[in-house]
Scaffold this active site. Structure first.
Site, PDB file in Angstrom:
ATOM      1  N   CYS A 171       0.843  -1.196   0.000  1.00  0.00           N
ATOM      2  CA  CYS A 171       0.000   0.000   0.000  1.00  0.00           C
ATOM      3  C   CYS A 171       0.877   1.244   0.000  1.00  0.00           C
ATOM      4  O   CYS A 171       1.889   1.307   0.688  1.00  0.00           O
ATOM      5  CB  CYS A 171      -0.960   0.081   1.174  1.00  0.00           C
ATOM      6  SG  CYS A 171      -2.179  -1.211   1.206  1.00  0.00           S
ATOM      7  N   ARG A 212       4.163  -0.511  -4.610  1.00  0.00           N
ATOM      8  CA  ARG A 212       3.821  -0.907  -3.238  1.00  0.00           C
ATOM      9  C   ARG A 212       2.492  -1.663  -3.186  1.00  0.00           C
ATOM     10  O   ARG A 212       2.098  -2.168  -2.132  1.00  0.00           O
ATOM     11  CB  ARG A 212       3.737   0.314  -2.343  1.00  0.00           C
ATOM     12  CG  ARG A 212       5.038   1.079  -2.221  1.00  0.00           C
ATOM     13  CD  ARG A 212       4.866   2.260  -1.306  1.00  0.00           C
ATOM     14  NE  ARG A 212       4.585   1.852   0.049  1.00  0.00           N
ATOM     15  CZ  ARG A 212       5.507   1.628   0.971  1.00  0.00           C
ATOM     16  NH1 ARG A 212       6.768   1.780   0.681  1.00  0.00           N
ATOM     17  NH2 ARG A 212       5.164   1.249   2.179  1.00  0.00           N
ATOM     18  N   TRP A 238      -2.529  -2.833  -1.690  1.00  0.00           N
ATOM     19  CA  TRP A 238      -2.211  -4.259  -1.717  1.00  0.00           C
ATOM     20  C   TRP A 238      -3.119  -4.885  -0.668  1.00  0.00           C
ATOM     21  O   TRP A 238      -2.951  -4.636   0.524  1.00  0.00           O
ATOM     22  CB  TRP A 238      -0.742  -4.474  -1.373  1.00  0.00           C
ATOM     23  CG  TRP A 238      -0.284  -5.892  -1.544  1.00  0.00           C
ATOM     24  CD1 TRP A 238       0.181  -6.469  -2.677  1.00  0.00           C
ATOM     25  CD2 TRP A 238      -0.232  -6.912  -0.540  1.00  0.00           C
ATOM     26  NE1 TRP A 238       0.512  -7.776  -2.445  1.00  0.00           N
ATOM     27  CE2 TRP A 238       0.269  -8.080  -1.140  1.00  0.00           C
ATOM     28  CE3 TRP A 238      -0.569  -6.963   0.820  1.00  0.00           C
ATOM     29  CZ2 TRP A 238       0.450  -9.279  -0.447  1.00  0.00           C
ATOM     30  CZ3 TRP A 238      -0.395  -8.150   1.517  1.00  0.00           C
ATOM     31  CH2 TRP A 238       0.114  -9.292   0.867  1.00  0.00           C
ATOM     32  N   ASN A 258      -1.862   2.750   5.297  1.00  0.00           N
ATOM     33  CA  ASN A 258      -0.929   1.667   4.969  1.00  0.00           C
ATOM     34  C   ASN A 258      -0.610   0.941   6.277  1.00  0.00           C
ATOM     35  O   ASN A 258      -0.164   1.571   7.230  1.00  0.00           O
ATOM     36  CB  ASN A 258       0.340   2.272   4.349  1.00  0.00           C
ATOM     37  CG  ASN A 258       1.508   1.295   4.304  1.00  0.00           C
ATOM     38  OD1 ASN A 258       2.651   1.697   4.435  1.00  0.00           O
ATOM     39  ND2 ASN A 258       1.241   0.018   4.119  1.00  0.00           N
ATOM     40  N   GLY A 259      -0.851  -0.362   6.302  1.00  0.00           N
ATOM     41  CA  GLY A 259      -0.555  -1.133   7.518  1.00  0.00           C
ATOM     42  C   GLY A 259      -1.701  -2.071   7.838  1.00  0.00           C
ATOM     43  O   GLY A 259      -2.558  -2.342   6.990  1.00  0.00           O
ATOM     44  N   GLU A 303      18.441 -17.501  -5.637  1.00  0.00           N
ATOM     45  CA  GLU A 303      17.989 -16.208  -6.141  1.00  0.00           C
ATOM     46  C   GLU A 303      17.519 -16.337  -7.595  1.00  0.00           C
ATOM     47  O   GLU A 303      16.499 -15.767  -7.977  1.00  0.00           O
ATOM     48  CB  GLU A 303      19.131 -15.189  -6.009  1.00  0.00           C
ATOM     49  CG  GLU A 303      18.841 -13.815  -6.533  1.00  0.00           C
ATOM     50  CD  GLU A 303      17.728 -13.071  -5.805  1.00  0.00           C
ATOM     51  OE1 GLU A 303      17.163 -13.615  -4.831  1.00  0.00           O
ATOM     52  OE2 GLU A 303      17.400 -11.949  -6.227  1.00  0.00           O
ATOM     53  N   LYS A 351      13.784 -15.303  -8.899  1.00  0.00           N
ATOM     54  CA  LYS A 351      13.540 -14.326  -9.976  1.00  0.00           C
ATOM     55  C   LYS A 351      12.591 -14.917 -11.015  1.00  0.00           C
ATOM     56  O   LYS A 351      11.649 -14.292 -11.434  1.00  0.00           O
ATOM     57  CB  LYS A 351      14.835 -13.928 -10.689  1.00  0.00           C
ATOM     58  CG  LYS A 351      15.885 -13.189  -9.934  1.00  0.00           C
ATOM     59  CD  LYS A 351      15.505 -11.886  -9.349  1.00  0.00           C
ATOM     60  CE  LYS A 351      14.901 -12.038  -7.970  1.00  0.00           C
ATOM     61  NZ  LYS A 351      14.905 -10.891  -7.122  1.00  0.00           N
ATOM     62  N   GLU A 377       8.973 -15.594  -9.710  1.00  0.00           N
ATOM     63  CA  GLU A 377       8.296 -14.353  -9.316  1.00  0.00           C
ATOM     64  C   GLU A 377       7.723 -13.596 -10.517  1.00  0.00           C
ATOM     65  O   GLU A 377       6.610 -13.095 -10.459  1.00  0.00           O
ATOM     66  CB  GLU A 377       9.313 -13.471  -8.583  1.00  0.00           C
ATOM     67  CG  GLU A 377       8.796 -12.140  -8.123  1.00  0.00           C
ATOM     68  CD  GLU A 377       9.836 -11.351  -7.335  1.00  0.00           C
ATOM     69  OE1 GLU A 377      10.987 -11.819  -7.193  1.00  0.00           O
ATOM     70  OE2 GLU A 377       9.489 -10.267  -6.854  1.00  0.00           O
ATOM     71  N   HIS A 422      18.323 -37.676  -3.494  1.00  0.00           N
ATOM     72  CA  HIS A 422      17.661 -38.105  -2.254  1.00  0.00           C
ATOM     73  C   HIS A 422      16.157 -37.884  -2.319  1.00  0.00           C
ATOM     74  O   HIS A 422      15.508 -37.775  -1.275  1.00  0.00           O
ATOM     75  CB  HIS A 422      18.305 -37.401  -1.050  1.00  0.00           C
ATOM     76  CG  HIS A 422      19.760 -37.731  -0.929  1.00  0.00           C
ATOM     77  ND1 HIS A 422      20.204 -38.956  -0.489  1.00  0.00           N
ATOM     78  CD2 HIS A 422      20.869 -37.041  -1.261  1.00  0.00           C
ATOM     79  CE1 HIS A 422      21.525 -38.992  -0.536  1.00  0.00           C
ATOM     80  NE2 HIS A 422      21.957 -37.831  -1.006  1.00  0.00           N
ATOM     81  N   LYS A 439       6.063  -4.332  -3.368  1.00  0.00           N
ATOM     82  CA  LYS A 439       7.500  -4.158  -3.174  1.00  0.00           C
ATOM     83  C   LYS A 439       7.899  -4.196  -1.704  1.00  0.00           C
ATOM     84  O   LYS A 439       8.875  -4.813  -1.328  1.00  0.00           O
ATOM     85  CB  LYS A 439       7.909  -2.820  -3.785  1.00  0.00           C
ATOM     86  CG  LYS A 439       9.390  -2.497  -3.656  1.00  0.00           C
ATOM     87  CD  LYS A 439      10.158  -3.146  -4.759  1.00  0.00           C
ATOM     88  CE  LYS A 439      11.651  -2.950  -4.656  1.00  0.00           C
ATOM     89  NZ  LYS A 439      12.358  -4.088  -5.242  1.00  0.00           N
TER      90      LYS A 439
HETATM   91  C1  F6R Z   1      12.226 -10.544  -4.691  1.00  0.00           C
HETATM   92  C2  F6R Z   1      12.103  -9.454  -3.734  1.00  0.00           C
HETATM   93  C3  F6R Z   1      11.730  -9.773  -2.348  1.00  0.00           C
HETATM   94  C4  F6R Z   1      12.453  -8.856  -1.345  1.00  0.00           C
HETATM   95  C5  F6R Z   1      11.902  -9.106   0.070  1.00  0.00           C
HETATM   96  C6  F6R Z   1      12.628  -8.280   1.106  1.00  0.00           C
HETATM   97  O1  F6R Z   1      12.575 -10.104  -5.959  1.00  0.00           O
HETATM   98  O2  F6R Z   1      12.271  -8.307  -4.066  1.00  0.00           O
HETATM   99  O3  F6R Z   1      11.965 -11.109  -2.071  1.00  0.00           O
HETATM  100  O4  F6R Z   1      13.817  -9.096  -1.418  1.00  0.00           O
HETATM  101  O5  F6R Z   1      10.542  -8.819   0.105  1.00  0.00           O
HETATM  102  O6  F6R Z   1      12.432  -6.911   0.908  1.00  0.00           O
HETATM  103  P1  F6R Z   1      13.373  -5.866   1.594  1.00  0.00           P
HETATM  104  O7  F6R Z   1      14.751  -6.062   1.058  1.00  0.00           O
HETATM  105  O8  F6R Z   1      12.802  -4.535   1.232  1.00  0.00           O
HETATM  106  O9  F6R Z   1      13.339  -6.119   3.071  1.00  0.00           O
END
Ligand code: F6R
Length: 607
Positions: A2, A27, A76, A100-101, A480, A484, A487, A503, A602
């Site tokens: 949000c 967000r 969100w 937001n929250g 990672e 990616k 996601e 295994h 985000k």
């Molecule tokens: C994946 C991604 C998330 C963030 C995670 C932590 O591409 O961006 O997995 O890495 O939500 O976010 P921060 O770094 O803002 O605490």
């Protein structure tokens, strides 16, 4: 998770609110809305969907709003599905709010308000706050807000307007982020600075419980008892172009291209006498010598950067490292003590689980060291020591350059720790550091090899599920790579330690299950190739990610991604780029919403 904005000034506010909201769309993007002072009334327009698909057409239907002050929200969903009704702002004829929250005790408050004759149309916790403000309203906004927030449990940043207090915005926060932007004859509120960088770089950071009363000429901050609080003006270091696409099709692609610069910016200021130094944040060699254990905590990509850190630290500094997913750390009663160092990694500095982990570490008396990208964020402020990663604003929900600089921080930390503990000499430390400083050029070289990623993406785009395998640092990195891909392309994928496949997981392998094998570590290369042979024998199509110098026959894999060589230890930083770009082009081929993947936001400010 949000985004909220607000504007008060002399200009028509509709466009400014919508534009600021678009800057915050990363967000959350389930619905959006604005509420403004129109004549003697509060006017609300809101709609389900992304801003351009829902709110903007609805505003066009309504005709331009004649207003110079208002609040806005991009959502969100937490309580209640994405819908017009659940979209913010919420309120009634007297008061309107954006939030937001999460309000944890909203059910209790809602029941109380229903008992007092209130009715509710949405399923949100936010509407409860709006109605509680109405319930406490006595003509004095500061008293009303103080009475209301004293009953709230949970996290919030709130933008509030009252019909009877025309062209004034009130704002208050606890846990969730909020800034008050300072313009010339105009003022703003926003969840973060990227929303309003085009209008101003100066801002205030309200602390929890402080109430901001804002008109076009400025802001006054009050504590909960109505006493005025003096605050210092902050200035954002980010440039406005950093938060724009700059000709790239997606923020993600732009941010991938920004990695050489982000790395340089993060490394250079921390090198002193040829070695990394953390004296600027108060972390001395003596402290590094004395820590018993190192704990690293983060979520998602930040945690994956911690995994790379663990391998590097244990390898060269011979110090035990525990890496935790932040949401697990707090609830597993970790064996952390005041003799340990807790490293907290976060791009946003606002991730709720990560913040909780930091608070736990602080309460136990451990030293806490944050690596954060957003200066002034909660984690930056609450950690005992903080190092800013200097990636600039990261807008794409999918992290790339922030992960890169988080890893870079881990390397710098590992080198200094190893040196402070006498595990490597000053000369070796300088040698590693020099190699680290050469990486921006190698990363650029990787970025320039886009055809090989496009070729592989074309082969992966129809997969339903795939596996990443690797060993050692390659395994840490493949976590990672897998994140990616899933996601942004919505192709299911897992990362597996190469040796672990047999295994159980190898039973999944058939000709429908591609395998991406990451094999950059010299001492593990032959072992990973043996795993490649195993999956190939069971029908898998294999993409082999290996160094330029790797000697392999053409039939060992179906497709190759070649990477320029550097020291084994540093290979993850270089190899991250091909994995990011392969995910990007696969998602592009599948026509996915790359910068704003479904169901995500985000900055995850709820637990
Ligand atoms: C994946 C991604 C998330 C963030 C995670 C932590 O591409 O961006 O997995 O890495 O939500 O976010 P921060 O770094 O803002 O605490």
């Amino acid at each position: 998770m949000c985004g909220i904005v607000g504007y008060v000034g002399d200009k028509a506010c509709q466009q400014i609110l919508v534009h600021s909201l678009k800057n915050l769309e990363y967000r959350g993007y389930d619905s959006a809305g604005i509420a403004v002072f129109e004549g003697d009334k509060l006017k609300t327009v809101k709609a389900k969907g992304k801003i351009d698909e829902g709110l903007v057409p609805r505003l066009l239907e309504n005709g331009e709003l004649k207003a110079v002050a208002g609040i806005g929200h991009t959502r969100w969903a937490t309580h209640g599905e994405p819908s017009d009704i659940n979209a913010h702002p919420h309120g009634n004829a007297r008061v309107s709010i954006v939030h937001n929250g999460i309000i944890e005790n909203y059910r209790k408050i809602k029941d109380f308000l229903i008992g007092n004759g209130y009715s509710f149309e949405s399923q949100t916790d936010t509407e409860t706050v709006a109605k509680l403000l109405d319930y406490h309203y006595n003509g004095n906004p500061l008293e009303t807000i103080a009475a209301t927030v004293s009953e709230l449990e949970g996290a919030y940043s709130l933008g509030i307007i009252f019909r009877e207090h025309k062209n004034k915005i009130y704002a208050v926060r606890k846990e969730s982020p909020l800034i008050v932007g300072i313009g010339e004859g105009e003022m703003f509120i926003a969840s973060d600075m990227t929303a309003i960088l085009e209008y101003t770089k100066n801002y205030y950071l309200p602390e929890a419980g402080e109430i901001a009363e804002i008109d076009k000429n400025g802001v006054t901050f009050y504590d909960i008892h109505g006493n005025v609080i003096e605050k210092e003006i902050q200035t954002a270091q980010w440039d406005v172009t950093a938060a724009q696409k700059g000709g790239y099709e997606h923020f993600m692609l732009k941010e991938i291209h920004e990695q050489p610069a982000a790395l340089k910016n993060t490394l250079t200021p921390r090198i002193s006498d040829g070695m990394p130094s953390f004296e600027e944040c108060g972390l001395t060699d003596e402290m590094l010598r004395n820590y018993r254990n190192v704990f690293i905590v983060g979520c998602g990509s930040a945690m994956h950067a911690g995994m790379v850190g663990k391998y590097v630290i244990e390898q060269i500094a011979r110090t035990p490292v525990t890496v935790d997913i932040a949401s697990e750390f707090k609830y597993r009663d970790p064996l952390i003590t005041k003799d340990d160092l807790l490293i907290i990694i976060s791009q946003s500095g606002e991730t709720a689980d990560t913040l909780s982990a930091l608070r736990l570490g602080n309460s136990i008396g451990a030293d806490t060291l944050a690596a954060v990208n957003v200066a002034g964020s909660s984690i930056d402020r609450e950690a005992k020591m903080s190092v800013k990663t200097l990636a600039g604003p990261e807008i794409s929900v999918c992290s790339t350059k922030a992960y890169m600089v988080q890893c870079a921080f881990m390397y710098m930390f590992a080198f200094r720790l190893a040196y402070a503990r006498g595990k490597i000499s000053a000369e070796t430390c300088r040698d590693y550091t020099a190699k680290l400083l050469q990486l921006p050029d190698l990363i650029q070289e990787c970025i320039d090899r886009k055809e090989q990623y496009q070729r592989v993406a074309a082969k992966l785009m129809n997969a339903v599920s795939l596996l990443y395998i690797g060993r050692g640092l390659d395994y840490a990195l493949s976590m990672e790579g897998s994140l990616k891909l899933k996601e942004i392309s919505y192709i299911h994928s897992e990362s597996y330690a190469g040796g672990e496949l047999k295994h159980g997981t190898i039973s999944l392998i058939d000709d429908e299950m591609p395998v991406i094998a990451v094999a950059t570590q010299t001492n593990l290369f032959a072992k990973t190739i043996a795993n490649v042979e195993e999956v190939k024998a069971r029908g898998a199509k294999v993409v082999l990610v290996c160094r330029d110098s790797a000697e392999v026959t053409a039939d060992i894999a179906d497709h190759f991604i070649r990477i320029p060589d550097t020291d084994d230890l540093l290979m993850p930083l270089v190899t991250a780029v091909p994995l990011q770009m392969t995910a990007y082009y696969t998602a592009l081929d599948r026509e996915c919403s790359i910068d704003t993947p479904r169901n995500l936001a985000k900055s995850v400010t709820v637990e």
